[in-house]
Design a protein around this motif. Structure first.
Motif, PDB file in Angstrom:
ATOM      1  N   THR A  40      10.345  10.649 -14.938  1.00 30.45           N
ATOM      2  CA  THR A  40       9.986  11.492 -16.078  1.00 30.45           C
ATOM      3  C   THR A  40       9.903  10.669 -17.351  1.00 30.45           C
ATOM      4  O   THR A  40       8.963  10.823 -18.143  1.00 30.45           O
ATOM      5  N   LYS A  61       6.739   8.673 -17.407  1.00 33.79           N
ATOM      6  CA  LYS A  61       5.605   9.523 -17.762  1.00 33.79           C
ATOM      7  C   LYS A  61       5.593   9.829 -19.263  1.00 33.79           C
ATOM      8  O   LYS A  61       4.534   9.809 -19.900  1.00 33.79           O
ATOM      9  N   CYS A  62       6.767  10.104 -19.824  1.00 34.07           N
ATOM     10  CA  CYS A  62       6.867  10.446 -21.248  1.00 34.07           C
ATOM     11  C   CYS A  62       6.419   9.306 -22.160  1.00 34.07           C
ATOM     12  O   CYS A  62       5.931   9.550 -23.264  1.00 34.07           O
ATOM     13  N   ILE A  63       6.589   8.073 -21.715  1.00 36.20           N
ATOM     14  CA  ILE A  63       6.166   6.953 -22.555  1.00 36.20           C
ATOM     15  C   ILE A  63       4.724   6.529 -22.266  1.00 36.20           C
ATOM     16  O   ILE A  63       4.243   5.550 -22.821  1.00 36.20           O
ATOM     17  N   GLY A  64       4.069   7.280 -21.377  1.00 31.94           N
ATOM     18  CA  GLY A  64       2.661   7.011 -21.105  1.00 31.94           C
ATOM     19  C   GLY A  64       2.402   6.094 -19.927  1.00 31.94           C
ATOM     20  O   GLY A  64       1.283   5.622 -19.743  1.00 31.94           O
ATOM     21  N   GLU A  65       3.407   5.858 -19.108  1.00 32.74           N
ATOM     22  CA  GLU A  65       3.234   5.003 -17.931  1.00 32.74           C
ATOM     23  C   GLU A  65       2.947   5.853 -16.704  1.00 32.74           C
ATOM     24  O   GLU A  65       3.224   7.050 -16.662  1.00 32.74           O
ATOM     25  N   ASP A  66       2.457   5.197 -15.693  1.00 31.18           N
ATOM     26  CA  ASP A  66       2.179   5.821 -14.404  1.00 31.18           C
ATOM     27  C   ASP A  66       3.242   5.352 -13.424  1.00 31.18           C
ATOM     28  O   ASP A  66       3.216   4.201 -12.976  1.00 31.18           O
ATOM     29  N   ARG A 117       2.183   3.388 -10.411  1.00 28.11           N
ATOM     30  CA  ARG A 117       1.590   2.053 -10.534  1.00 28.11           C
ATOM     31  C   ARG A 117       2.416   1.064  -9.726  1.00 28.11           C
ATOM     32  O   ARG A 117       3.636   1.144  -9.671  1.00 28.11           O
TER      33      ARG A 117
END
Length: 135
Positions: free
Chosen positions: A7, A10-15, A18
């Motif tokens: 989570t 995701k919140c920091i813009g990562e996948d 990946r």
């Protein structure tokens, strides 16, 4: 913990899917548990009742430059430092390594420096009831 890490990613813009991040949640959980393993121990656990009667020793016992590694409770980021622990025996002494182990127990928690020093001092008092203690 791994879901929480996913989570956060995701919140920091990562996948989190990946390739380079696939194992990150498990690794992060292991590291966080290591960095906070002091919650599962007390000063009494590490002294393990190994206290020696030493009526004649009245000089201050000091261990300097104990490296500590902790996490700031306000930001959850690592901080490192050194503590010095000293006490004046009152008929009982600890092995010198126990002072470093006491410091480790309380450093491996979410911490502020002021509480950390008080917890170390309180653990020494609990173990040997010295005439005085300083951290």
């Amino acid at each position: 913990m791994t879901e929480a890490c996913q989570t956060i990613l995701k919140c920091i813009g990562e996948d989190p899917g990946r390739e380079g991040l696939l194992k990150t949640p498990e690794q992060w959980a292991k590291v966080l548990l290591f960095m906070t393993h002091g919650y599962s121990q007390t000063g009494a656990d590490v002294t393990n009742g190994v206290v020696f009667n030493e009526e004649d020793h009245k000089e201050m016992v000091v261990v300097k430059d104990i490296d500590i590694h902790s996490l700031c409770e306000h930001h959850m980021v690592p901080f490192t430092g050194r503590v010095h622990v000293g006490y004046i025996p009152n008929g009982k002494i600890l092995g010198l390594s126990k002072l470093a182990r006491i410091a480790e127990v309380y450093a491996r928690r979410l911490q502020v420096q002021e509480r950390l020093t008080r917890q170390i001092a309180d653990a020494v008092v609990e173990a040997v009831d010295p005439l005085g203690v300083t951290v």
